[in-house]
Design a protein around this motif. Structure first.
Motif, mmCIF file in Angstrom:
data_model
loop_
_atom_site.group_PDB
_atom_site.id
_atom_site.type_symbol
_atom_site.label_atom_id
_atom_site.label_comp_id
_atom_site.label_asym_id
_atom_site.label_seq_id
_atom_site.Cartn_x
_atom_site.Cartn_y
_atom_site.Cartn_z
ATOM 1 N N ILE A 58 20.845 47.393 42.593
ATOM 2 C CA ILE A 58 20.467 46.070 42.111
ATOM 3 C C ILE A 58 20.270 45.112 43.275
ATOM 4 O O ILE A 58 21.080 45.054 44.193
ATOM 5 N N GLY A 59 19.143 44.392 43.208
ATOM 6 C CA GLY A 59 18.870 43.314 44.145
ATOM 7 C C GLY A 59 19.002 41.997 43.408
ATOM 8 O O GLY A 59 18.438 41.835 42.328
ATOM 9 N N LEU A 60 19.765 41.079 43.967
ATOM 10 C CA LEU A 60 19.978 39.774 43.352
ATOM 11 C C LEU A 60 19.471 38.685 44.283
ATOM 12 O O LEU A 60 19.820 38.675 45.475
ATOM 13 N N ASN A 61 18.645 37.792 43.734
ATOM 14 C CA ASN A 61 17.984 36.747 44.512
ATOM 15 C C ASN A 61 17.336 37.372 45.736
ATOM 16 O O ASN A 61 16.544 38.291 45.581
ATOM 17 N N ASP A 62 17.672 36.913 46.933
ATOM 18 C CA ASP A 62 17.035 37.447 48.146
ATOM 19 C C ASP A 62 17.919 38.422 48.901
ATOM 20 O O ASP A 62 17.610 38.798 50.038
ATOM 21 N N GLN A 63 19.014 38.862 48.284
ATOM 22 C CA GLN A 63 19.896 39.845 48.926
ATOM 23 C C GLN A 63 19.204 41.203 48.995
ATOM 24 O O GLN A 63 18.350 41.518 48.170
ATOM 25 N N GLU A 64 19.651 42.024 49.931
ATOM 26 C CA GLU A 64 19.193 43.409 49.943
ATOM 27 C C GLU A 64 19.796 44.120 48.735
ATOM 28 O O GLU A 64 20.742 43.627 48.116
ATOM 29 N N VAL A 65 19.251 45.265 48.403
ATOM 30 C CA VAL A 65 19.717 46.039 47.257
ATOM 31 C C VAL A 65 21.109 46.599 47.557
ATOM 32 O O VAL A 65 21.348 47.154 48.625
ATOM 33 N N HIS A 66 22.020 46.407 46.604
ATOM 34 C CA HIS A 66 23.358 46.984 46.691
ATOM 35 C C HIS A 66 23.484 48.063 45.628
ATOM 36 O O HIS A 66 22.805 48.013 44.605
ATOM 37 N N GLN A 67 24.382 49.020 45.882
ATOM 38 C CA GLN A 67 24.603 50.097 44.926
ATOM 39 C C GLN A 67 26.036 50.051 44.418
ATOM 40 O O GLN A 67 26.968 49.793 45.185
ATOM 41 N N TYR A 68 26.182 50.315 43.105
ATOM 42 C CA TYR A 68 27.483 50.272 42.460
ATOM 43 C C TYR A 68 27.647 51.506 41.590
ATOM 44 O O TYR A 68 26.768 51.853 40.813
ATOM 45 N N ASP A 69 28.793 52.167 41.717
ATOM 46 C CA ASP A 69 29.082 53.393 40.976
ATOM 47 C C ASP A 69 29.749 53.108 39.643
ATOM 48 O O ASP A 69 30.204 51.983 39.379
ATOM 49 N N LYS A 70 29.848 54.158 38.824
ATOM 50 C CA LYS A 70 30.472 54.037 37.503
ATOM 51 C C LYS A 70 31.856 53.418 37.640
ATOM 52 O O LYS A 70 32.549 53.609 38.642
ATOM 53 N N GLY A 71 32.216 52.640 36.639
ATOM 54 C CA GLY A 71 33.490 51.952 36.639
ATOM 55 C C GLY A 71 33.434 50.561 37.241
ATOM 56 O O GLY A 71 34.430 49.849 37.256
ATOM 57 N N THR A 72 32.254 50.142 37.713
ATOM 58 C CA THR A 72 32.093 48.824 38.314
ATOM 59 C C THR A 72 31.598 47.822 37.275
ATOM 60 O O THR A 72 30.714 48.137 36.484
ATOM 61 N N LEU A 73 32.164 46.624 37.295
ATOM 62 C CA LEU A 73 31.718 45.530 36.438
ATOM 63 C C LEU A 73 31.216 44.402 37.323
ATOM 64 O O LEU A 73 31.937 43.931 38.202
ATOM 65 N N LEU A 74 29.956 44.004 37.129
ATOM 66 C CA LEU A 74 29.365 42.903 37.878
ATOM 67 C C LEU A 74 29.292 41.666 36.988
ATOM 68 O O LEU A 74 28.943 41.769 35.805
ATOM 69 N N LYS A 75 29.605 40.512 37.558
ATOM 70 C CA LYS A 75 29.415 39.229 36.869
ATOM 71 C C LYS A 75 28.312 38.506 37.621
ATOM 72 O O LYS A 75 28.450 38.195 38.805
ATOM 73 N N ILE A 76 27.197 38.236 36.929
ATOM 74 C CA ILE A 76 26.000 37.659 37.544
ATOM 75 C C ILE A 76 25.724 36.318 36.878
ATOM 76 O O ILE A 76 25.583 36.253 35.655
ATOM 77 N N PRO A 77 25.635 35.237 37.670
ATOM 78 C CA PRO A 77 25.424 33.913 37.065
ATOM 79 C C PRO A 77 24.023 33.732 36.484
ATOM 80 O O PRO A 77 23.071 34.427 36.862
ATOM 81 N N VAL A 78 23.917 32.769 35.577
ATOM 82 C CA VAL A 78 22.643 32.412 34.969
ATOM 83 C C VAL A 78 21.640 32.011 36.059
ATOM 84 O O VAL A 78 22.033 31.536 37.125
ATOM 85 N N ASN A 79 20.360 32.243 35.804
ATOM 86 C CA ASN A 79 19.245 31.893 36.701
ATOM 87 C C ASN A 79 19.246 32.666 38.020
ATOM 88 O O ASN A 79 18.759 32.169 39.027
ATOM 89 N N THR A 80 19.792 33.865 38.013
ATOM 90 C CA THR A 80 19.771 34.734 39.182
ATOM 91 C C THR A 80 18.612 35.715 39.048
ATOM 92 O O THR A 80 18.446 36.338 38.000
ATOM 93 N N LYS A 81 17.806 35.850 40.113
ATOM 94 C CA LYS A 81 16.728 36.839 40.095
ATOM 95 C C LYS A 81 17.356 38.222 40.181
ATOM 96 O O LYS A 81 18.181 38.484 41.051
ATOM 97 N N MET A 82 16.958 39.098 39.260
ATOM 98 C CA MET A 82 17.553 40.427 39.162
ATOM 99 C C MET A 82 16.482 41.501 39.265
ATOM 100 O O MET A 82 15.428 41.403 38.645
ATOM 101 N N ASN A 83 16.787 42.537 40.056
ATOM 102 C CA ASN A 83 15.932 43.708 40.165
ATOM 103 C C ASN A 83 16.832 44.924 39.941
ATOM 104 O O ASN A 83 17.532 45.355 40.852
ATOM 105 N N VAL A 84 16.829 45.453 38.722
ATOM 106 C CA VAL A 84 17.730 46.511 38.283
ATOM 107 C C VAL A 84 16.992 47.839 38.291
ATOM 108 O O VAL A 84 15.973 47.992 37.617
ATOM 109 N N LYS A 85 17.526 48.828 39.036
ATOM 110 C CA LYS A 85 16.875 50.144 39.148
ATOM 111 C C LYS A 85 17.905 51.258 39.210
ATOM 112 O O LYS A 85 19.057 51.043 39.593
ATOM 113 N N ASN A 86 17.437 52.457 38.883
ATOM 114 C CA ASN A 86 18.198 53.677 39.153
ATOM 115 C C ASN A 86 17.460 54.416 40.260
ATOM 116 O O ASN A 86 16.397 54.982 40.024
ATOM 117 N N LEU A 87 17.999 54.400 41.465
ATOM 118 C CA LEU A 87 17.377 55.077 42.598
ATOM 119 C C LEU A 87 18.041 56.409 42.899
ATOM 120 O O LEU A 87 17.641 57.097 43.834
#
Length: 104
Positions: A58-87
């Motif tokens: 997942i890439g959020l706003n202008d950050q580089e893409v980060h990867q998160y494994d099973k069992g992870t919970l992300l809290k993402i604020p409103v109005n955040t640009k999101m790029n959600v992928k399975n790579l």
């Protein structure tokens, strides 16, 4: 019966299921295979994203893409640009809760 029952898919095929959409929350179930995901978009509410299996890229706003494994919970604020992928090669499964429920 007091409770309401909602079912989700259990397979490996691509799925974007709106399990609950009411005035309180939106509860979504998503399954993506390699190279699948969502179109880039801005979050329309606070987003709580749980990785049930696989690895989320997942890439959020202008950050580089980060990867998160099973069992992870992300809290993402409103109005955040999101790029959600399975790579990764394994199936990605997510539970996404939007709270409060978006107005549109």
């Amino acid at each position: 019966m007091i409770e309401q029952i909602h079912e989700m898919s259990t397979g490996d095929e691509k799925a974007i299921e709106r399990v609950i959409q009411d005035e309180n929350i939106h509860y979504l179930h998503m399954v993506f295979n390699k190279e699948e995901g969502l179109p880039e978009h801005f979050s329309n509410s606070n987003v709580y994203m749980t990785v049930v299996r696989g690895t989320l890229s997942i890439g959020l706003n202008d950050q580089e893409v980060h990867q998160y494994d099973k069992g992870t919970l992300l809290k993402i604020p409103v109005n955040t640009k999101m790029n959600v992928k399975n790579l990764s090669k394994s199936v990605l499964e997510l539970i996404v809760v939007k709270a409060p429920a978006p107005l549109k």
